[in-house]
Scaffold this active site. Structure first.
Site, PDB file in Angstrom:
ATOM      1  NE  ARG A  79       1.626   6.172  12.727  1.00 59.00           N
ATOM      2  CZ  ARG A  79       1.065   6.476  11.570  1.00 59.00           C
ATOM      3  NH1 ARG A  79      -0.248   6.314  11.423  1.00 59.00           N
ATOM      4  NH2 ARG A  79       1.769   6.914  10.556  1.00 59.00           N
ATOM      5  NE  ARG A  92      -7.570   3.771   3.374  1.00 50.85           N
ATOM      6  CZ  ARG A  92      -7.709   3.072   4.488  1.00 50.85           C
ATOM      7  NH1 ARG A  92      -8.900   2.614   4.851  1.00 50.85           N
ATOM      8  NH2 ARG A  92      -6.668   2.825   5.271  1.00 50.85           N
ATOM      9  NE  ARG A  93      -5.967   3.703   8.280  1.00 45.87           N
ATOM     10  CZ  ARG A  93      -4.745   3.260   8.585  1.00 45.87           C
ATOM     11  NH1 ARG A  93      -3.834   4.109   9.040  1.00 45.87           N
ATOM     12  NH2 ARG A  93      -4.440   1.983   8.422  1.00 45.87           N
ATOM     13  CB  CYS A 132       0.200  10.004   0.112  1.00 45.55           C
ATOM     14  SG  CYS A 132       1.061   8.470   0.471  1.00 45.55           S
ATOM     15  CE  LYS A 180      -0.791   0.347   5.029  1.00 47.22           C
ATOM     16  NZ  LYS A 180      -0.244   1.695   5.208  1.00 47.22           N
ATOM     17  CG  ASP A 181       3.298   2.307   2.868  1.00 51.39           C
ATOM     18  OD1 ASP A 181       2.248   2.968   2.924  1.00 51.39           O
ATOM     19  OD2 ASP A 181       3.792   1.726   3.849  1.00 51.39           O
ATOM     20  NE  ARG A 183       4.607  10.525   8.888  1.00 47.74           N
ATOM     21  CZ  ARG A 183       5.684  10.987   8.248  1.00 47.74           C
ATOM     22  NH1 ARG A 183       5.774  12.263   7.958  1.00 47.74           N
ATOM     23  NH2 ARG A 183       6.662  10.159   7.910  1.00 47.74           N
TER      24      ARG A 183
END
Length: 399
Positions: A204, A180-181, A295, A81-82, A198
């Site tokens: 996190r 998206r989130r 992104c 996904k990155d 980040r």
């Protein structure tokens, strides 16, 4: 070759994913010798700015690609996904490992409150209707009740995070830098304010524990690979979010292995690639390419293979050569809840692939035959449809 040099980022998750590739190579190739080469990417170095401000997804891959082209490593391991939309010239994805859990997870401090569902999620009669029949109405009303009941009380395996009693006017600070989130959280929860965050998974979680946020969203695949959950139950509560409602990022849960095209390492890596994950990877990447999404965009794509009795969406009859499609032009969270219980209108005698694509606040679902060629065509049709919906909405607003 005497030794395979595996390039990876240095976070715990990246190292764990590289170890999974090592293990797969040893299983497939016997006594192969591997070496991990740790590289620091631009995305790792710059932690004081949101990802959307850094440009495309290449911030986590460019140094690895440069090392491949320079011959410093033989393969690079990525969270798929990155990956940037375009790989560096001369490089290709040689393998993808079997896909892990696609879901996102809401993480809150142990016993902490969770965000409150928007009120219209409880209004079962407001659920979107595919056709006005008594049978479908009953089905959708039942879907609404079940979805909301799961959110209010019980944590089911596929439930959305539940709504706890409390004042919906009390702000819930949600840590996420993903567009998206942020979009989906705002659609589903009524009292959420999204704030940038980040850092790696441990960073996190530490920020959450320090009280900087009321909750954060993390990919469940990463949590599972790190073994986080069972060993952190005393500190955090984890709520997996239904992927039908909280649509995952394209290629979420997939580990991709990048090599120089035609290299010996590329041929070796073919032995560890998973065919079904390859299909989903190709379809979701095609959808993103057609959307020109990076992104900075609120975009998502989720492809999966289902048997006839697993069909979850009502689809309309095909139009000319276009796949069956169910449109969600002005997507609302209750629409997604209702979709969980839709009975197929078109019987499919063989396995199919289902594809959900989201762009901004527009979303479309399509189904088609199981093949890479048909899957890419499906992705192009879905991307075209959702972009068309967005353009129509913009024109309508400007009138």
């Amino acid at each position: 070759m005497d030794k395979i040099r595996i390039g990876t980022r240095g976070s715990k998750l990246a190292l764990r994913q590289a170890a999974l590739v090592q293990e797969a190579l040893v299983r497939a190739c016997g006594g192969v010798v591997t070496e991990l080469v740790i590289l620091r990417t631009r995305g790792d170095r710059i932690q004081d700015r949101p990802l959307s401000a850094l440009g495309d997804k290449g911030v986590f891959a460019s140094e690895l690609e440069q090392a491949l082209l320079a011959g410093q490593i033989d393969l690079a391991v990525h969270s798929a996904k990155d990956l940037p939309m375009r790989l560096a010239e001369g490089l290709a994805i040689a393998a993808v490992l079997p896909r892990a859990d696609v879901r996102d997870a809401l993480v809150v401090p142990k016993g902490g409150r969770v965000p409150v569902l928007r009120q219209n999620l409880y209004e079962e009669r407001e659920l979107v209707r595919v056709e006005d029949t008594e049978k479908k109405d009953r089905t959708e009303s039942r879907a609404g009740r079940e979805a909301c009941r799961g959110c209010e009380g019980r944590q089911a395996e596929e439930s959305t995070a539940r709504a706890m009693p409390g004042d919906s006017s009390q702000i819930f600070r949600l840590g996420t830098g993903s567009r998206r989130r942020q979009l989906l959280a705002g659609k589903i929860w009524g009292n959420v304010i999204c704030e940038e965050i980040r850092g790696n998974v441990d960073t996190r979680l530490r920020k959450l524990q320090e009280g900087r946020y009321d909750g954060i969203i993390l990919a469940k695949a990463g949590l599972d690979r790190l073994g986080i959950g069972s060993d952190r139950e005393e500190a955090f509560d984890f709520y997996p979010l239904s992927p039908e409602v909280f649509l995952p990022a394209a290629c979420q849960g997939i580990i991709a292995v990048e090599t120089v095209e035609g290299s010996l390492a590329a041929g070796i890596c073919k032995e560890i690639s998973d065919a079904e994950t390859e299909l989903c990877y190709a379809v979701e990447r095609e959808a993103l390419a057609q959307l020109s999404a990076d992104c900075s965009e609120a975009a998502a794509a989720w492809c999966r293979r289902v048997s006839p009795d697993q069909e979850a969406y009502t689809v309309s009859a095909p139009v000319q050569d276009r796949p069956p499609v169910r449109q969600l032009s002005a997507w609302r969270p209750e629409s997604a809840y209702a979709a969980l219980a839709y009975v197929p209108e078109t019987a499919c005698p063989e396995e199919r692939i289902l594809l959900d694509v989201m762009y901004a606040d527009r979303r479309v679902s399509m189904t088609g035959p199981v093949s890479a060629v048909e899957g890419r065509r499906l992705a192009r049709c879905a991307a075209q449809e959702v972009k068309s919906q967005k353009e129509k909405a913009v024109c309508s607003q400007n009138q």
